[in-house]
Each structure stands twice: as C-alpha cells, then as structure tokens.
Motif scaffolding. Structure first.
Motif: not given
Length: 77
Positions: A69-77
């Motif tokens: 979840i944290q990696l997905r949020r970072r890639s969406a930024e």
C-alpha cells in the motif's frame, strides 16, 4: 534495486513492525488453537515448526500488505 530499498524502508517504518507483531500475535494464537489445540492441551506431541510458522505467516502477510500500500501511494505521487 530501488524498489527493494523502498520496500525495506517501508517495512521498518510508520509502526509497521509493531502492528505486524500484534496482528501475528492475535491471528497466530487463534490459528494455533484451531490447528494444534490437542497438542496445546497435552493430548498429542506439539509440532514446534508449525507453531512458529503459524506466527510468522500472519506477520509476513500483514507486512507485505502494508508495504504494498505504501509503495502504491508513493508511485501515485
């Protein structure tokens, strides 16, 4: 290699280890009672490998979910 570095950093940050530990403690205990209840009550021999793995699996699953979840949020930024 950069993704692995971020994944390790996420796995060790934001309270993930503590929450993973608490989830593993609760879920692992429930699963051990279900799977090895007879052994824990002393009726049959206890399988220590199963007991230990029953705590490690929920820890790993929760950590994997939190990191993804944290990696997905970072890639969406």
């Amino acid at each position: 290699m950069l993704v692995l570095k971020h994944a390790c950093r996420c796995a060790l940050s934001d309270g993930v280890p503590l929450r993973s530990f608490l989830v593993a403690l609760v879920i692992g205990t429930i699963l051990n009672l279900i799977n090895q209840g007879d052994s824990l009550l002393g009726e049959t021999p206890l399988n220590w490998w199963k007991l230990i793995l029953t705590y490690f699996v929920p820890y790993g699953v929760y950590t994997y979910g939190a990191v993804s979840i944290q990696l997905r949020r970072r890639s969406a930024e």
